[in-house]
Design a protein around this motif. Structure first.
Motif, short mmCIF file in Angstrom:
data_model
loop_
_atom_site.label_atom_id
_atom_site.label_comp_id
_atom_site.label_asym_id
_atom_site.label_seq_id
_atom_site.Cartn_x
_atom_site.Cartn_y
_atom_site.Cartn_z
N UNK B 220 0.87 -1.20 0.00
CA UNK B 220 0.00 0.00 0.00
C UNK B 220 0.90 1.24 0.00
N UNK B 221 0.89 1.97 -1.11
CA UNK B 221 1.71 3.18 -1.18
C UNK B 221 1.30 4.20 -0.11
N UNK B 266 -0.71 15.05 0.20
CA UNK B 266 0.44 14.79 -0.67
C UNK B 266 0.33 13.40 -1.28
N UNK B 270 0.19 12.24 -5.14
CA UNK B 270 1.22 11.37 -5.71
C UNK B 270 0.70 10.01 -6.11
N UNK B 273 -1.85 8.50 -10.16
CA UNK B 273 -1.59 7.59 -11.28
C UNK B 273 -1.81 6.14 -10.90
N UNK B 274 -1.45 5.82 -9.62
CA UNK B 274 -1.60 4.42 -9.22
C UNK B 274 -3.04 3.98 -9.15
N UNK B 275 -3.86 4.86 -8.61
CA UNK B 275 -5.22 4.43 -8.27
C UNK B 275 -6.22 4.69 -9.39
N UNK B 276 -5.70 5.15 -10.52
CA UNK B 276 -6.62 5.45 -11.61
C UNK B 276 -7.34 4.19 -12.04
N UNK B 277 -8.56 4.39 -12.50
CA UNK B 277 -9.38 3.25 -12.85
C UNK B 277 -9.28 2.95 -14.34
N UNK B 278 -9.20 4.00 -15.14
CA UNK B 278 -9.25 3.77 -16.59
C UNK B 278 -7.97 3.17 -17.15
#
Lengths: 278, 278
Positions: B220-221, B266, B270, B273-278
Protein backbone atom coordinates in the motif's frame (compact mmCIF):
# COMPACT_ATOMS: atom_id res chain seq x y z
CA UNK A 1 7.95 4.08 -22.19
CA UNK A 2 10.84 4.30 -19.72
CA UNK A 3 13.46 1.52 -19.85
CA UNK A 4 11.88 0.12 -22.99
CA UNK A 5 14.82 -2.20 -23.68
CA UNK A 6 14.71 -3.61 -20.14
CA UNK A 7 10.98 -4.15 -20.61
CA UNK A 8 11.56 -6.08 -23.85
CA UNK A 9 14.30 -8.22 -22.30
CA UNK A 10 12.17 -9.15 -19.27
CA UNK A 11 9.02 -9.68 -21.33
CA UNK A 12 10.78 -11.98 -23.80
CA UNK A 13 12.53 -13.83 -20.95
CA UNK A 14 9.12 -14.42 -19.35
CA UNK A 15 7.77 -15.70 -22.67
CA UNK A 16 10.74 -18.02 -23.23
CA UNK A 17 10.77 -19.36 -19.65
CA UNK A 18 6.99 -19.87 -19.69
CA UNK A 19 7.08 -21.74 -23.01
CA UNK A 20 10.01 -23.91 -21.90
CA UNK A 21 8.01 -24.77 -18.76
CA UNK A 22 5.10 -25.89 -20.95
CA UNK A 23 7.47 -27.99 -23.09
CA UNK A 24 8.88 -29.53 -19.90
CA UNK A 25 5.35 -30.33 -18.71
CA UNK A 26 4.52 -31.96 -22.07
CA UNK A 27 7.70 -34.07 -21.97
CA UNK A 28 7.03 -35.00 -18.35
CA UNK A 29 3.56 -36.40 -19.02
CA UNK A 30 4.33 -37.93 -22.46
CA UNK A 31 7.78 -39.38 -21.88
CA UNK A 32 7.94 -40.09 -18.14
CA UNK A 33 4.28 -40.55 -17.17
CA UNK A 34 2.75 -42.57 -20.01
CA UNK A 35 0.92 -40.00 -22.13
CA UNK A 36 -2.51 -38.39 -22.21
CA UNK A 37 -6.03 -39.83 -22.36
CA UNK A 38 -9.46 -39.29 -20.75
CA UNK A 39 -9.96 -42.75 -19.27
CA UNK A 40 -9.98 -42.20 -15.51
CA UNK A 41 -6.47 -43.68 -15.28
CA UNK A 42 -2.99 -42.18 -14.91
CA UNK A 43 -3.13 -40.75 -18.44
CA UNK A 44 -6.17 -38.69 -17.43
CA UNK A 45 -4.38 -37.47 -14.33
CA UNK A 46 -1.64 -36.18 -16.65
CA UNK A 47 -3.98 -33.46 -17.94
CA UNK A 48 -3.89 -32.08 -14.39
CA UNK A 49 -0.30 -30.74 -14.38
CA UNK A 50 -0.30 -29.96 -18.12
CA UNK A 51 -3.45 -27.80 -18.09
CA UNK A 52 -2.55 -26.09 -14.83
CA UNK A 53 0.91 -25.15 -16.10
CA UNK A 54 -0.16 -24.07 -19.59
CA UNK A 55 -3.45 -22.46 -18.60
CA UNK A 56 -3.66 -21.56 -14.94
CA UNK A 57 -0.02 -20.38 -14.81
CA UNK A 58 1.14 -19.37 -18.30
CA UNK A 59 -2.12 -17.90 -19.66
CA UNK A 60 -2.90 -16.23 -16.34
CA UNK A 61 0.58 -14.66 -16.45
CA UNK A 62 -0.07 -13.32 -19.94
CA UNK A 63 -3.48 -12.00 -18.87
CA UNK A 64 -1.87 -10.13 -15.96
CA UNK A 65 0.62 -8.19 -18.09
CA UNK A 66 -1.48 -7.64 -21.20
CA UNK A 67 -2.10 -3.96 -20.34
CA UNK A 68 1.66 -3.35 -20.14
CA UNK A 69 2.38 -4.10 -23.80
CA UNK A 70 3.06 -0.64 -25.26
CA UNK A 71 1.95 -1.67 -28.76
CA UNK A 72 -1.59 -2.16 -27.38
CA UNK A 73 -1.81 1.37 -26.00
CA UNK A 74 -3.16 2.64 -29.30
CA UNK A 75 -6.26 0.50 -28.80
CA UNK A 76 -9.19 1.60 -26.69
CA UNK A 77 -8.89 0.43 -23.08
CA UNK A 78 -12.24 -1.37 -23.40
CA UNK A 79 -10.80 -3.68 -26.06
CA UNK A 80 -7.88 -4.52 -23.78
CA UNK A 81 -10.28 -5.19 -20.91
CA UNK A 82 -12.00 -7.78 -23.11
CA UNK A 83 -8.62 -9.32 -23.99
CA UNK A 84 -7.69 -9.41 -20.27
CA UNK A 85 -11.04 -10.95 -19.32
CA UNK A 86 -10.97 -13.49 -22.18
CA UNK A 87 -7.46 -14.69 -21.34
CA UNK A 88 -8.47 -15.08 -17.70
CA UNK A 89 -11.64 -16.92 -18.72
CA UNK A 90 -9.65 -19.37 -20.87
CA UNK A 91 -7.16 -19.84 -18.00
CA UNK A 92 -10.11 -20.53 -15.66
CA UNK A 93 -11.56 -23.14 -18.06
CA UNK A 94 -8.15 -24.85 -18.25
CA UNK A 95 -8.01 -24.82 -14.43
CA UNK A 96 -11.49 -26.34 -14.07
CA UNK A 97 -10.80 -29.14 -16.59
CA UNK A 98 -7.46 -29.81 -14.85
CA UNK A 99 -9.30 -30.09 -11.55
CA UNK A 100 -11.98 -32.40 -12.98
CA UNK A 101 -9.20 -34.65 -14.35
CA UNK A 102 -7.71 -35.26 -10.91
CA UNK A 103 -11.11 -35.87 -9.26
CA UNK A 104 -11.94 -38.42 -12.01
CA UNK A 105 -8.60 -40.14 -11.54
CA UNK A 106 -8.98 -40.26 -7.73
CA UNK A 107 -12.55 -41.58 -7.92
CA UNK A 108 -11.60 -44.29 -10.39
CA UNK A 109 -8.61 -45.39 -8.27
CA UNK A 110 -10.45 -45.06 -4.93
CA UNK A 111 -8.02 -42.40 -3.71
CA UNK A 112 -9.69 -39.90 -1.38
CA UNK A 113 -10.12 -36.34 -2.67
CA UNK A 114 -9.17 -33.13 -0.92
CA UNK A 115 -6.91 -34.46 1.82
CA UNK A 116 -3.63 -32.71 0.96
CA UNK A 117 -2.50 -29.15 1.57
CA UNK A 118 -1.92 -28.99 -2.20
CA UNK A 119 -5.59 -29.74 -2.83
CA UNK A 120 -6.78 -27.25 -0.19
CA UNK A 121 -4.68 -24.36 -1.53
CA UNK A 122 -5.28 -25.40 -5.15
CA UNK A 123 -9.08 -25.67 -4.94
CA UNK A 124 -9.28 -22.44 -2.93
CA UNK A 125 -7.26 -20.74 -5.70
CA UNK A 126 -9.59 -22.07 -8.44
CA UNK A 127 -12.72 -20.92 -6.57
CA UNK A 128 -11.28 -17.49 -5.68
CA UNK A 129 -10.03 -17.07 -9.26
CA UNK A 130 -13.59 -17.75 -10.51
CA UNK A 131 -14.92 -15.19 -8.02
CA UNK A 132 -12.29 -12.68 -9.13
CA UNK A 133 -13.38 -13.23 -12.75
CA UNK A 134 -17.08 -12.69 -11.98
CA UNK A 135 -16.38 -9.60 -9.86
CA UNK A 136 -13.93 -8.27 -12.46
CA UNK A 137 -16.47 -8.56 -15.27
CA UNK A 138 -19.23 -7.11 -13.09
CA UNK A 139 -17.15 -4.16 -11.98
CA UNK A 140 -15.09 -3.27 -15.04
CA UNK A 141 -17.06 -4.50 -18.05
CA UNK A 142 -20.66 -3.75 -17.05
CA UNK A 143 -21.46 -0.19 -18.19
CA UNK A 144 -23.84 0.50 -15.30
CA UNK A 145 -21.26 -0.06 -12.51
CA UNK A 146 -20.56 3.25 -10.74
CA UNK A 147 -17.08 4.65 -11.33
CA UNK A 148 -16.68 5.09 -7.56
CA UNK A 149 -17.09 1.31 -7.10
CA UNK A 150 -14.55 0.65 -9.84
CA UNK A 151 -12.07 2.95 -8.16
CA UNK A 152 -12.70 1.54 -4.68
CA UNK A 153 -12.22 -2.07 -5.79
CA UNK A 154 -9.25 -1.53 -8.13
CA UNK A 155 -6.51 -1.97 -5.47
CA UNK A 156 -8.22 -5.17 -4.25
CA UNK A 157 -8.70 -6.45 -7.82
CA UNK A 158 -5.04 -5.87 -8.68
CA UNK A 159 -3.69 -7.27 -5.43
CA UNK A 160 -5.95 -10.35 -5.48
CA UNK A 161 -4.92 -11.05 -9.06
CA UNK A 162 -1.21 -11.00 -8.26
CA UNK A 163 -1.62 -12.89 -4.99
CA UNK A 164 -3.73 -15.61 -6.63
CA UNK A 165 -1.13 -15.94 -9.40
CA UNK A 166 1.57 -16.50 -6.76
CA UNK A 167 -0.66 -18.95 -4.86
CA UNK A 168 -1.31 -20.99 -8.00
CA UNK A 169 2.45 -21.33 -8.54
CA UNK A 170 2.88 -22.34 -4.88
CA UNK A 171 0.11 -24.94 -5.33
CA UNK A 172 1.87 -26.26 -8.45
CA UNK A 173 5.14 -26.62 -6.52
CA UNK A 174 3.32 -28.68 -3.88
CA UNK A 175 1.69 -30.75 -6.62
CA UNK A 176 5.06 -31.46 -8.24
CA UNK A 177 6.44 -32.47 -4.83
CA UNK A 178 3.53 -34.88 -4.23
CA UNK A 179 3.63 -36.39 -7.70
CA UNK A 180 7.40 -37.02 -7.62
CA UNK A 181 7.15 -38.69 -4.21
CA UNK A 182 4.17 -40.87 -5.28
CA UNK A 183 5.51 -41.87 -8.70
CA UNK A 184 9.15 -42.38 -7.67
CA UNK A 185 8.81 -44.72 -4.70
CA UNK A 186 11.51 -47.32 -5.36
CA UNK A 187 13.96 -48.18 -8.17
CA UNK A 188 14.56 -45.34 -8.51
CA UNK A 189 13.18 -43.36 -5.57
CA UNK A 190 12.85 -39.54 -5.59
CA UNK A 191 15.67 -39.33 -3.03
CA UNK A 192 18.06 -41.05 -5.48
CA UNK A 193 17.47 -38.14 -7.86
CA UNK A 194 16.85 -40.06 -11.11
CA UNK A 195 16.58 -38.10 -14.40
CA UNK A 196 12.81 -37.59 -14.03
CA UNK A 197 13.32 -36.04 -10.58
CA UNK A 198 15.96 -33.59 -11.86
CA UNK A 199 13.85 -32.80 -14.93
CA UNK A 200 10.68 -32.04 -12.94
CA UNK A 201 12.56 -30.14 -10.21
CA UNK A 202 13.86 -27.89 -13.01
CA UNK A 203 10.27 -27.50 -14.22
CA UNK A 204 9.43 -26.27 -10.71
CA UNK A 205 12.27 -23.73 -10.81
CA UNK A 206 11.10 -22.53 -14.25
CA UNK A 207 7.65 -21.84 -12.78
CA UNK A 208 9.23 -19.80 -9.95
CA UNK A 209 11.32 -17.78 -12.43
CA UNK A 210 8.28 -17.24 -14.69
CA UNK A 211 6.36 -15.95 -11.67
CA UNK A 212 9.21 -13.63 -10.69
CA UNK A 213 9.39 -12.09 -14.19
CA UNK A 214 5.62 -11.61 -14.56
CA UNK A 215 5.32 -10.05 -11.09
CA UNK A 216 8.28 -7.73 -11.83
CA UNK A 217 6.57 -6.48 -15.01
CA UNK A 218 3.21 -6.16 -13.26
CA UNK A 219 4.55 -4.12 -10.33
CA UNK A 220 6.62 -1.51 -12.29
CA UNK A 221 4.58 1.70 -12.06
CA UNK A 222 6.55 3.25 -14.93
CA UNK A 223 5.41 0.46 -17.28
CA UNK A 224 1.73 1.00 -16.60
CA UNK A 225 -0.58 1.78 -19.48
CA UNK A 226 -1.11 5.55 -19.36
CA UNK A 227 -4.64 6.59 -18.37
CA UNK A 228 -7.14 7.29 -21.17
CA UNK A 229 -7.49 10.82 -19.81
CA UNK A 230 -3.74 11.34 -20.11
CA UNK A 231 -3.62 9.85 -23.60
CA UNK A 232 -6.43 12.19 -24.62
CA UNK A 233 -4.85 15.30 -23.10
CA UNK A 234 -1.52 14.43 -24.70
CA UNK A 235 -3.30 13.95 -27.97
CA UNK A 236 -5.13 17.29 -27.60
CA UNK A 237 -1.88 19.12 -26.80
CA UNK A 238 -0.25 17.67 -29.82
CA UNK A 239 -3.39 18.35 -31.84
CA UNK A 240 -3.34 22.04 -30.96
CA UNK A 241 0.33 22.21 -31.86
CA UNK A 242 -0.11 20.74 -35.29
CA UNK A 243 -3.29 22.67 -35.95
CA UNK A 244 -6.01 20.67 -37.61
CA UNK A 245 -4.80 17.21 -36.63
CA UNK A 246 -7.68 16.21 -34.39
CA UNK A 247 -9.32 12.81 -34.64
CA UNK A 248 -9.94 9.50 -33.01
CA UNK A 249 -6.60 7.92 -33.89
CA UNK A 250 -4.20 7.60 -30.98
CA UNK A 251 -2.07 5.17 -32.90
CA UNK A 252 0.99 7.37 -33.13
CA UNK A 253 1.30 7.81 -29.39
CA UNK A 254 3.16 4.63 -28.59
CA UNK A 255 5.66 5.28 -31.36
CA UNK A 256 6.19 9.01 -30.83
CA UNK A 257 9.31 10.15 -29.00
CA UNK A 258 7.41 13.25 -27.93
CA UNK A 259 4.74 11.07 -26.36
CA UNK A 260 7.28 8.90 -24.63
CA UNK A 261 9.10 11.85 -23.15
CA UNK A 262 5.86 13.30 -21.88
CA UNK A 263 4.91 9.97 -20.30
CA UNK A 264 8.30 9.82 -18.66
CA UNK A 265 8.01 13.30 -17.20
CA UNK A 266 4.56 12.77 -15.71
CA UNK A 267 5.64 9.38 -14.42
CA UNK A 268 8.75 10.83 -12.83
CA UNK A 269 6.67 13.43 -11.05
CA UNK A 270 4.16 10.87 -9.85
CA UNK A 271 6.66 8.23 -8.87
CA UNK A 272 8.78 10.51 -6.72
CA UNK A 273 7.33 9.12 -3.52
CA UNK A 274 7.76 5.51 -4.61
CA UNK A 275 11.38 5.71 -5.58
CA UNK A 276 12.61 7.77 -2.68
CA UNK A 277 15.64 6.31 -0.97
CA UNK A 278 15.63 7.86 2.46
CA UNK B 1 -2.10 8.09 7.84
CA UNK B 2 -4.93 7.25 5.47
CA UNK B 3 -7.25 4.39 6.44
CA UNK B 4 -5.58 4.14 9.83
CA UNK B 5 -8.28 1.84 11.23
CA UNK B 6 -7.96 -0.53 8.26
CA UNK B 7 -4.19 -0.53 8.81
CA UNK B 8 -4.62 -1.45 12.48
CA UNK B 9 -7.10 -4.24 11.70
CA UNK B 10 -4.84 -5.79 9.04
CA UNK B 11 -1.69 -5.35 11.10
CA UNK B 12 -3.22 -6.97 14.18
CA UNK B 13 -4.72 -9.76 12.04
CA UNK B 14 -1.24 -10.45 10.62
CA UNK B 15 0.18 -10.53 14.15
CA UNK B 16 -2.53 -12.87 15.44
CA UNK B 17 -2.38 -15.22 12.41
CA UNK B 18 1.44 -15.30 12.54
CA UNK B 19 1.50 -16.07 16.26
CA UNK B 20 -1.17 -18.77 15.89
CA UNK B 21 0.97 -20.32 13.11
CA UNK B 22 3.95 -20.43 15.50
CA UNK B 23 1.78 -22.03 18.20
CA UNK B 24 0.60 -24.59 15.62
CA UNK B 25 4.22 -25.32 14.67
CA UNK B 26 5.16 -25.78 18.36
CA UNK B 27 2.24 -28.15 18.94
CA UNK B 28 3.04 -30.04 15.73
CA UNK B 29 6.64 -30.79 16.73
CA UNK B 30 5.97 -31.31 20.48
CA UNK B 31 2.69 -33.22 20.41
CA UNK B 32 2.70 -35.05 17.06
CA UNK B 33 6.40 -35.37 16.21
CA UNK B 34 8.10 -36.29 19.49
CA UNK B 35 9.60 -33.03 20.74
CA UNK B 36 12.83 -31.09 20.29
CA UNK B 37 16.48 -32.02 20.78
CA UNK B 38 19.85 -31.62 19.03
CA UNK B 39 20.74 -35.30 18.63
CA UNK B 40 20.78 -35.89 14.86
CA UNK B 41 17.44 -37.74 15.15
CA UNK B 42 13.83 -36.79 14.41
CA UNK B 43 13.77 -34.38 17.36
CA UNK B 44 16.59 -32.39 15.73
CA UNK B 45 14.72 -32.34 12.43
CA UNK B 46 11.83 -30.74 14.32
CA UNK B 47 13.83 -27.53 14.72
CA UNK B 48 13.65 -27.25 10.92
CA UNK B 49 9.94 -26.38 10.57
CA UNK B 50 9.80 -24.55 13.91
CA UNK B 51 12.70 -22.15 13.19
CA UNK B 52 11.67 -21.59 9.58
CA UNK B 53 8.11 -20.69 10.57
CA UNK B 54 9.01 -18.53 13.58
CA UNK B 55 12.12 -16.93 12.08
CA UNK B 56 12.28 -17.15 8.32
CA UNK B 57 8.55 -16.46 7.90
CA UNK B 58 7.23 -14.59 10.97
CA UNK B 59 10.30 -12.44 11.77
CA UNK B 60 10.95 -11.74 8.09
CA UNK B 61 7.33 -10.60 7.79
CA UNK B 62 7.75 -8.22 10.73
CA UNK B 63 11.03 -6.92 9.24
CA UNK B 64 9.26 -6.18 5.95
CA UNK B 65 6.54 -3.99 7.45
CA UNK B 66 8.54 -2.31 10.20
CA UNK B 67 8.77 1.01 8.30
CA UNK B 68 4.98 1.10 7.96
CA UNK B 69 4.28 1.39 11.69
CA UNK B 70 3.23 5.05 12.07
CA UNK B 71 4.36 5.23 15.70
CA UNK B 72 7.96 4.75 14.48
CA UNK B 73 7.82 7.71 12.10
CA UNK B 74 8.97 10.03 14.87
CA UNK B 75 12.30 8.18 14.97
CA UNK B 76 15.12 8.94 12.58
CA UNK B 77 15.02 6.72 9.47
CA UNK B 78 18.52 5.45 10.28
CA UNK B 79 17.30 3.89 13.54
CA UNK B 80 14.53 2.12 11.65
CA UNK B 81 17.04 0.88 9.05
CA UNK B 82 18.97 -0.74 11.91
CA UNK B 83 15.78 -2.30 13.27
CA UNK B 84 14.91 -3.59 9.76
CA UNK B 85 18.42 -4.99 9.25
CA UNK B 86 18.57 -6.56 12.73
CA UNK B 87 15.22 -8.32 12.34
CA UNK B 88 16.34 -9.65 8.96
CA UNK B 89 19.67 -10.77 10.45
CA UNK B 90 17.91 -12.66 13.25
CA UNK B 91 15.54 -14.22 10.70
CA UNK B 92 18.58 -15.26 8.62
CA UNK B 93 20.26 -16.87 11.65
CA UNK B 94 17.04 -18.81 12.39
CA UNK B 95 16.98 -19.93 8.74
CA UNK B 96 20.60 -21.08 8.79
CA UNK B 97 20.17 -23.07 12.03
CA UNK B 98 16.95 -24.59 10.63
CA UNK B 99 18.88 -25.65 7.53
CA UNK B 100 21.75 -27.12 9.54
CA UNK B 101 19.21 -29.14 11.55
CA UNK B 102 17.85 -30.90 8.47
CA UNK B 103 21.31 -31.61 7.02
CA UNK B 104 22.38 -33.13 10.38
CA UNK B 105 19.24 -35.26 10.50
CA UNK B 106 19.70 -36.46 6.89
CA UNK B 107 23.38 -37.27 7.39
CA UNK B 108 22.66 -39.21 10.58
CA UNK B 109 19.85 -41.21 8.93
CA UNK B 110 21.69 -41.70 5.62
CA UNK B 111 19.03 -39.79 3.71
CA UNK B 112 20.46 -37.91 0.70
CA UNK B 113 20.50 -34.10 0.88
CA UNK B 114 19.25 -31.68 -1.74
CA UNK B 115 17.18 -34.00 -3.91
CA UNK B 116 13.71 -32.45 -3.56
CA UNK B 117 12.23 -29.35 -5.17
CA UNK B 118 11.57 -28.16 -1.60
CA UNK B 119 15.31 -28.30 -0.86
CA UNK B 120 16.26 -26.57 -4.13
CA UNK B 121 13.82 -23.67 -3.66
CA UNK B 122 14.49 -23.52 0.10
CA UNK B 123 18.29 -23.43 -0.10
CA UNK B 124 18.18 -20.93 -2.99
CA UNK B 125 15.94 -18.73 -0.81
CA UNK B 126 18.35 -18.92 2.18
CA UNK B 127 21.37 -18.04 -0.01
CA UNK B 128 19.59 -15.21 -1.85
CA UNK B 129 18.25 -13.88 1.46
CA UNK B 130 21.83 -13.78 2.79
CA UNK B 131 22.92 -11.94 -0.35
CA UNK B 132 20.01 -9.52 0.01
CA UNK B 133 21.09 -8.86 3.60
CA UNK B 134 24.73 -8.16 2.66
CA UNK B 135 23.74 -5.94 -0.27
CA UNK B 136 21.13 -4.17 1.84
CA UNK B 137 23.63 -3.34 4.59
CA UNK B 138 26.26 -2.29 2.02
CA UNK B 139 23.88 -0.05 0.12
CA UNK B 140 21.70 1.47 2.81
CA UNK B 141 23.73 1.41 6.03
CA UNK B 142 27.26 2.22 4.79
CA UNK B 143 27.66 6.03 4.83
CA UNK B 144 29.99 6.09 1.80
CA UNK B 145 27.52 4.45 -0.64
CA UNK B 146 26.50 7.00 -3.30
CA UNK B 147 22.88 8.12 -3.11
CA UNK B 148 22.51 7.38 -6.83
CA UNK B 149 23.32 3.69 -6.17
CA UNK B 150 20.83 3.61 -3.32
CA UNK B 151 18.14 5.02 -5.56
CA UNK B 152 18.98 2.71 -8.47
CA UNK B 153 18.86 -0.44 -6.33
CA UNK B 154 15.82 0.45 -4.23
CA UNK B 155 13.18 -1.05 -6.58
CA UNK B 156 15.25 -4.27 -6.82
CA UNK B 157 15.82 -4.37 -3.03
CA UNK B 158 12.09 -3.96 -2.34
CA UNK B 159 10.96 -6.41 -5.01
CA UNK B 160 13.53 -9.07 -4.06
CA UNK B 161 12.52 -8.78 -0.43
CA UNK B 162 8.85 -9.35 -1.14
CA UNK B 163 9.51 -12.08 -3.71
CA UNK B 164 11.86 -13.94 -1.37
CA UNK B 165 9.26 -13.72 1.40
CA UNK B 166 6.69 -15.33 -0.91
CA UNK B 167 9.20 -17.97 -2.01
CA UNK B 168 10.00 -18.91 1.57
CA UNK B 169 6.30 -19.47 2.25
CA UNK B 170 6.04 -21.58 -0.94
CA UNK B 171 9.07 -23.61 0.21
CA UNK B 172 7.41 -24.12 3.61
CA UNK B 173 4.23 -25.39 1.94
CA UNK B 174 6.31 -27.93 -0.02
CA UNK B 175 8.10 -28.90 3.19
CA UNK B 176 4.81 -29.46 5.01
CA UNK B 177 3.59 -31.58 2.07
CA UNK B 178 6.76 -33.73 2.16
CA UNK B 179 6.75 -34.16 5.93
CA UNK B 180 3.08 -35.18 6.10
CA UNK B 181 3.56 -37.75 3.33
CA UNK B 182 6.72 -39.17 4.95
CA UNK B 183 5.46 -39.25 8.54
CA UNK B 184 1.91 -40.41 7.76
CA UNK B 185 2.51 -43.50 5.62
CA UNK B 186 0.10 -46.07 7.05
CA UNK B 187 -2.30 -46.31 10.01
CA UNK B 188 -3.17 -43.57 9.49
CA UNK B 189 -1.96 -42.41 6.07
CA UNK B 190 -2.03 -38.77 4.97
CA UNK B 191 -4.83 -39.61 2.52
CA UNK B 192 -7.04 -40.78 5.40
CA UNK B 193 -6.79 -37.25 6.81
CA UNK B 194 -6.05 -38.04 10.48
CA UNK B 195 -6.04 -35.18 13.04
CA UNK B 196 -2.33 -34.41 12.46
CA UNK B 197 -2.95 -33.99 8.72
CA UNK B 198 -5.87 -31.59 9.26
CA UNK B 199 -3.91 -29.71 11.93
CA UNK B 200 -0.80 -29.22 9.76
CA UNK B 201 -2.83 -28.43 6.61
CA UNK B 202 -4.41 -25.62 8.64
CA UNK B 203 -0.91 -24.49 9.63
CA UNK B 204 -0.13 -24.26 5.89
CA UNK B 205 -3.24 -22.14 5.29
CA UNK B 206 -2.27 -19.86 8.20
CA UNK B 207 1.11 -19.25 6.53
CA UNK B 208 -0.62 -18.33 3.25
CA UNK B 209 -2.96 -15.92 5.06
CA UNK B 210 -0.04 -14.40 7.01
CA UNK B 211 1.78 -13.87 3.70
CA UNK B 212 -1.28 -12.26 2.12
CA UNK B 213 -1.68 -9.79 5.02
CA UNK B 214 2.01 -8.82 5.16
CA UNK B 215 2.19 -8.33 1.39
CA UNK B 216 -1.00 -6.22 1.45
CA UNK B 217 0.51 -3.91 4.09
CA UNK B 218 3.85 -3.76 2.27
CA UNK B 219 2.34 -2.83 -1.10
CA UNK B 220 0.00 0.00 0.00
CA UNK B 221 1.71 3.18 -1.18
CA UNK B 222 -0.47 5.31 1.11
CA UNK B 223 0.90 3.47 4.17
CA UNK B 224 4.52 4.18 3.32
CA UNK B 225 6.68 6.03 5.79
CA UNK B 226 6.79 9.64 4.55
CA UNK B 227 10.21 10.73 3.26
CA UNK B 228 12.56 12.49 5.69
CA UNK B 229 12.51 15.48 3.36
CA UNK B 230 8.74 15.66 3.59
CA UNK B 231 8.76 15.24 7.36
CA UNK B 232 11.27 18.08 7.58
CA UNK B 233 9.37 20.39 5.27
CA UNK B 234 6.13 19.67 7.11
CA UNK B 235 7.87 20.40 10.35
CA UNK B 236 9.30 23.67 8.99
CA UNK B 237 5.88 24.77 7.70
CA UNK B 238 4.34 24.09 11.05
CA UNK B 239 7.30 25.74 12.73
CA UNK B 240 6.81 28.93 10.75
CA UNK B 241 3.11 28.91 11.57
CA UNK B 242 3.62 28.61 15.26
CA UNK B 243 6.50 31.02 15.28
CA UNK B 244 9.38 29.95 17.47
CA UNK B 245 8.68 26.21 17.56
CA UNK B 246 11.77 24.98 15.68
CA UNK B 247 13.80 22.05 16.93
CA UNK B 248 14.89 18.49 16.35
CA UNK B 249 11.77 16.78 17.67
CA UNK B 250 9.43 15.41 15.05
CA UNK B 251 7.56 13.38 17.64
CA UNK B 252 4.27 15.20 17.30
CA UNK B 253 3.92 14.45 13.63
CA UNK B 254 2.46 11.01 13.89
CA UNK B 255 -0.11 12.13 16.42
CA UNK B 256 -1.07 15.45 14.86
CA UNK B 257 -4.26 15.62 12.85
CA UNK B 258 -2.73 18.46 10.87
CA UNK B 259 0.22 16.26 9.97
CA UNK B 260 -1.99 13.36 8.99
CA UNK B 261 -4.13 15.52 6.76
CA UNK B 262 -1.06 16.94 5.07
CA UNK B 263 0.32 13.43 4.51
CA UNK B 264 -3.01 12.43 3.05
CA UNK B 265 -3.08 15.35 0.65
CA UNK B 266 0.44 14.79 -0.67
CA UNK B 267 -0.21 11.07 -0.93
CA UNK B 268 -3.43 11.69 -2.82
CA UNK B 269 -1.59 13.88 -5.30
CA UNK B 270 1.22 11.37 -5.71
CA UNK B 271 -0.97 8.31 -5.90
CA UNK B 272 -3.26 9.65 -8.60
CA UNK B 273 -1.59 7.59 -11.28
CA UNK B 274 -1.60 4.42 -9.22
CA UNK B 275 -5.22 4.43 -8.27
CA UNK B 276 -6.62 5.45 -11.61
CA UNK B 277 -9.38 3.25 -12.85
CA UNK B 278 -9.25 3.77 -16.59
Amino acid sequence: MENYKQFLVILSSAGVVGLIAIIFAIRWVLYYQGGLAWDGKAAEFNWHPLLHISGFIFLQGVAIIVYRLPWTWKYNKLIMKFVHATLNLVAFIFAVVATVAVFDFHNDANIPNMYSLHSWVGLAAVILYGLQLVLGVGLYLMPFTPVSWRAAFMPIHTYSGLFLFGSVIAAALMGITEKLIFSLKTNPAYKDLPPQAIFVNILGLLLVIFGALILWIATRQSWKRPSEQFLHSLHSDRGSEVGSKVGPSLSQLSDGVEGEEAFGEVRRRNNKFEDQVN
